[in-house]
Design a protein around this motif. Structure first.
Motif, PDB file in Angstrom:
ATOM      1  N   ARG A 153       0.812  -1.230   0.000  1.00 12.88           N
ATOM      2  CA  ARG A 153       0.000   0.000   0.000  1.00 12.88           C
ATOM      3  C   ARG A 153       0.841   1.273   0.000  1.00 12.88           C
ATOM      4  N   THR A 154       1.978   1.219  -0.655  1.00 16.75           N
ATOM      5  CA  THR A 154       2.758   2.451  -0.852  1.00 16.75           C
ATOM      6  C   THR A 154       2.684   2.901  -2.316  1.00 16.75           C
ATOM      7  N   SER A 155       1.616   2.511  -2.990  1.00 20.65           N
ATOM      8  CA  SER A 155       1.322   2.943  -4.373  1.00 20.65           C
ATOM      9  C   SER A 155       2.284   2.389  -5.411  1.00 20.65           C
ATOM     10  N   ARG A 192      18.631   3.082 -10.539  1.00 22.07           N
ATOM     11  CA  ARG A 192      17.453   2.499 -11.196  1.00 22.07           C
ATOM     12  C   ARG A 192      16.462   1.915 -10.200  1.00 22.07           C
ATOM     13  N   CYS A 193      16.787   2.008  -8.926  1.00 19.22           N
ATOM     14  CA  CYS A 193      15.899   1.484  -7.890  1.00 19.22           C
ATOM     15  C   CYS A 193      15.426   2.639  -7.012  1.00 19.22           C
ATOM     16  N   VAL A 194      14.145   2.614  -6.647  1.00 16.73           N
ATOM     17  CA  VAL A 194      13.582   3.667  -5.808  1.00 16.73           C
ATOM     18  C   VAL A 194      12.792   3.045  -4.670  1.00 16.73           C
ATOM     19  N   GLY A 195      13.080   3.484  -3.452  1.00 17.51           N
ATOM     20  CA  GLY A 195      12.345   3.008  -2.288  1.00 17.51           C
ATOM     21  C   GLY A 195      11.179   3.931  -1.978  1.00 17.51           C
ATOM     22  N   LEU A 196      10.023   3.349  -1.681  1.00 15.94           N
ATOM     23  CA  LEU A 196       8.838   4.137  -1.338  1.00 15.94           C
ATOM     24  C   LEU A 196       8.498   3.916   0.123  1.00 15.94           C
ATOM     25  N   VAL A 197       8.432   5.000   0.878  1.00 16.56           N
ATOM     26  CA  VAL A 197       8.082   4.910   2.301  1.00 16.56           C
ATOM     27  C   VAL A 197       6.854   5.783   2.571  1.00 16.56           C
ATOM     28  N   ILE A 198       6.279   5.582   3.743  1.00 20.27           N
ATOM     29  CA  ILE A 198       5.059   6.298   4.109  1.00 20.27           C
ATOM     30  C   ILE A 198       5.005   6.384   5.632  1.00 20.27           C
ATOM     31  N   THR A 199       4.332   7.364   6.175  1.00 22.19           N
ATOM     32  CA  THR A 199       4.239   7.471   7.633  1.00 22.19           C
ATOM     33  C   THR A 199       3.342   6.359   8.182  1.00 22.19           C
ATOM     34  N   PRO A 200       3.634   5.864   9.376  1.00 20.96           N
ATOM     35  CA  PRO A 200       2.833   4.775   9.959  1.00 20.96           C
ATOM     36  C   PRO A 200       1.347   5.123  10.072  1.00 20.96           C
ATOM     37  N   ASP A 201       1.038   6.346  10.472  1.00 21.70           N
ATOM     38  CA  ASP A 201      -0.364   6.749  10.613  1.00 21.70           C
ATOM     39  C   ASP A 201      -1.110   6.671   9.279  1.00 21.70           C
ATOM     40  N   LYS A 202      -0.480   7.201   8.250  1.00 25.96           N
ATOM     41  CA  LYS A 202      -1.094   7.200   6.925  1.00 25.96           C
ATOM     42  C   LYS A 202      -1.295   5.777   6.424  1.00 25.96           C
ATOM     43  N   LEU A 203      -0.283   4.943   6.600  1.00 30.36           N
ATOM     44  CA  LEU A 203      -0.373   3.552   6.147  1.00 30.36           C
ATOM     45  C   LEU A 203      -1.442   2.803   6.920  1.00 30.36           C
ATOM     46  N   ASN A 204      -1.540   3.077   8.216  1.00 25.26           N
ATOM     47  CA  ASN A 204      -2.558   2.440   9.053  1.00 25.26           C
ATOM     48  C   ASN A 204      -3.965   2.773   8.536  1.00 25.26           C
ATOM     49  N   ALA A 205      -4.187   4.036   8.198  1.00 29.50           N
ATOM     50  CA  ALA A 205      -5.492   4.470   7.704  1.00 29.50           C
ATOM     51  C   ALA A 205      -5.800   3.828   6.349  1.00 29.50           C
ATOM     52  N   ILE A 206      -4.803   3.774   5.467  1.00 29.16           N
ATOM     53  CA  ILE A 206      -4.997   3.182   4.134  1.00 29.16           C
ATOM     54  C   ILE A 206      -5.321   1.700   4.237  1.00 29.16           C
ATOM     55  N   ARG A 207      -4.596   1.009   5.106  1.00 36.67           N
ATOM     56  CA  ARG A 207      -4.817  -0.438   5.230  1.00 36.67           C
ATOM     57  C   ARG A 207      -6.160  -0.760   5.875  1.00 36.67           C
ATOM     58  N   LYS A 208      -6.575   0.053   6.834  1.00 39.00           N
ATOM     59  CA  LYS A 208      -7.896  -0.160   7.437  1.00 39.00           C
ATOM     60  C   LYS A 208      -8.999   0.005   6.400  1.00 39.00           C
ATOM     61  N   GLU A 209      -8.835   1.001   5.554  1.00 38.86           N
ATOM     62  CA  GLU A 209      -9.818   1.241   4.496  1.00 38.86           C
ATOM     63  C   GLU A 209      -9.817   0.082   3.504  1.00 38.86           C
ATOM     64  N   ARG A 210      -8.638  -0.439   3.231  1.00 39.73           N
ATOM     65  CA  ARG A 210      -8.518  -1.574   2.318  1.00 39.73           C
ATOM     66  C   ARG A 210      -9.221  -2.809   2.879  1.00 39.73           C
ATOM     67  N   LEU A 211      -9.025  -3.056   4.162  1.00 39.72           N
ATOM     68  CA  LEU A 211      -9.686  -4.192   4.817  1.00 39.72           C
ATOM     69  C   LEU A 211     -11.203  -4.032   4.772  1.00 39.72           C
ATOM     70  N   LYS A 212     -11.658  -2.807   4.960  1.00 39.14           N
ATOM     71  CA  LYS A 212     -13.090  -2.538   4.941  1.00 39.14           C
ATOM     72  C   LYS A 212     -13.691  -2.875   3.575  1.00 39.14           C
ATOM     73  N   GLU A 226       1.582  -2.094  15.323  1.00 41.22           N
ATOM     74  CA  GLU A 226       2.875  -2.723  15.625  1.00 41.22           C
ATOM     75  C   GLU A 226       3.429  -3.445  14.392  1.00 41.22           C
ATOM     76  N   ARG A 227       2.525  -4.081  13.652  1.00 40.05           N
ATOM     77  CA  ARG A 227       2.936  -4.791  12.439  1.00 40.05           C
ATOM     78  C   ARG A 227       3.442  -3.800  11.385  1.00 40.05           C
ATOM     79  N   ILE A 228       2.775  -2.693  11.255  1.00 42.16           N
ATOM     80  CA  ILE A 228       3.183  -1.671  10.291  1.00 42.16           C
ATOM     81  C   ILE A 228       4.576  -1.140  10.623  1.00 42.16           C
ATOM     82  N   LEU A 229       4.840  -0.880  11.897  1.00 43.90           N
ATOM     83  CA  LEU A 229       6.168  -0.399  12.316  1.00 43.90           C
ATOM     84  C   LEU A 229       7.245  -1.433  11.995  1.00 43.90           C
ATOM     85  N   GLU A 230       6.899  -2.695  12.201  1.00 42.63           N
ATOM     86  CA  GLU A 230       7.853  -3.777  11.915  1.00 42.63           C
ATOM     87  C   GLU A 230       8.180  -3.813  10.422  1.00 42.63           C
TER      88      GLU A 230
END
Length: 271
Positions: A153-155, A192-212, A226-230
């Motif tokens: 879920r980092t697009s 040629r490689c790019v890492g995509l990161v996101i804040t834990p809060d934002k990722l938490n909200a996106i994943r909850k919406e995805r589960l819904k 806790e899983r997101i931080l890991e």
């Protein structure tokens, strides 16, 4: 004089446009067969002269798509001298463009083919992005123009498709603590490689919406903080090991992230 009806096609490129137009016209003459003789990549007067000499001996028309002025002028002059009918397939419409839109053409042969090649490059890139999405085939890592890595879920997928539309072959690799990163990843040039990161809060909200949307409970491990931080901690370690640039996509539109990647890629290539 031979009674065989021949249309000579002259083009300073491949000549597909001239052939298409002539065939479209020829089909309107039922029960008549016209021989079409193609002359591609005409770039000097001797090419034209060869056709003029041959056309004098036959019952023929010359149809042409020449955009270079001196070639067009030479053909028109010689055809007029030899009383050969020569038809310009492009310039009446080109002149209309000049008059109506007050623009001058660049008169460069082969531009249509270049546009077609760009289109097929896009198609190939989109097919590549689909094939190598989400690490379906690890071989794509070393074939790609750009490799995107990040947690779920980092697009990565929509970004891959957007870049593919721009003509870049993109592979994306999800980073999961339980799954070792493929060793091919560490052989990719860092630019040629790019890492995509996101804040834990934002990722938490996106994943909850995805589960819904999937009809699952938001308390599932996938959206647990806790899983997101890991996962983010693991992804950061991999990205440091790869040595690639990292982009925080938390508040960025796909287009903004893609443009940053393209600019970075082009900057690296210019050195």
């Amino acid at each position: 004089m031979s009674k065989k009806e021949i249309v000579y096609l002259l083009s300073d490129s491949v000549g597909e446009t001239a052939e298409f137009v002539v065939k479209a016209v020829a089909t309107q003459f039922i029960r008549r067969e016209f021989e079409i003789r193609q002359n591609s990549y005409v770039d000097k007067v001797s090419d034209i002269e060869d056709v003029i000499v041959e056309a004098k001996q036959t019952n023929s028309i010359i149809a042409y798509t020449l955009v270079i002025d001196f070639l067009k002028d030479y053909l028109n002059r010689r055809a007029n001298e030899e009383k050969i009918l020569a038809v310009d397939l492009l310039h009446p419409l080109m002149d209309a463009f000049i008059t109506k839109f007050n623009r001058e053409p660049i008169r460069e042969p082969g531009l249509m083919r270049k546009l077609d090649e760009h289109y097929f490059q896009k198609v190939e890139a989109v097919e590549f992005a689909v094939k190598y999405d989400d690490a379906r085939d690890i071989e794509g890592i070393l074939k790609a123009d750009i490799v995107l890595i990040g947690v779920s879920r980092t697009s990565k997928t929509p970004l891959s498709m957007y870049l593919a539309y721009k003509g870049y072959k993109v592979a994306n690799i999800p980073l999961v603590p339980e799954v070792p990163a493929p060793h091919e990843l560490f052989n990719v040039p860092r630019n040629r490689c790019v890492g995509l990161v996101i804040t834990p809060d934002k990722l938490n909200a996106i994943r909850k919406e995805r589960l819904k949307t999937l009809g699952l409970k938001p308390e599932a491990s996938y959206a647990r903080f806790e899983r997101i931080l890991e996962e983010l901690d693991y992804a950061e370690k991999v990205m440091k090991q790869v040595g690639c640039p990292v982009i925080n996509v938390s508040n960025k539109a796909i287009e903004e992230t893609a443009n940053y990647i393209i600019e970075s890629l082009n900057m690296e290539r210019s050195f």
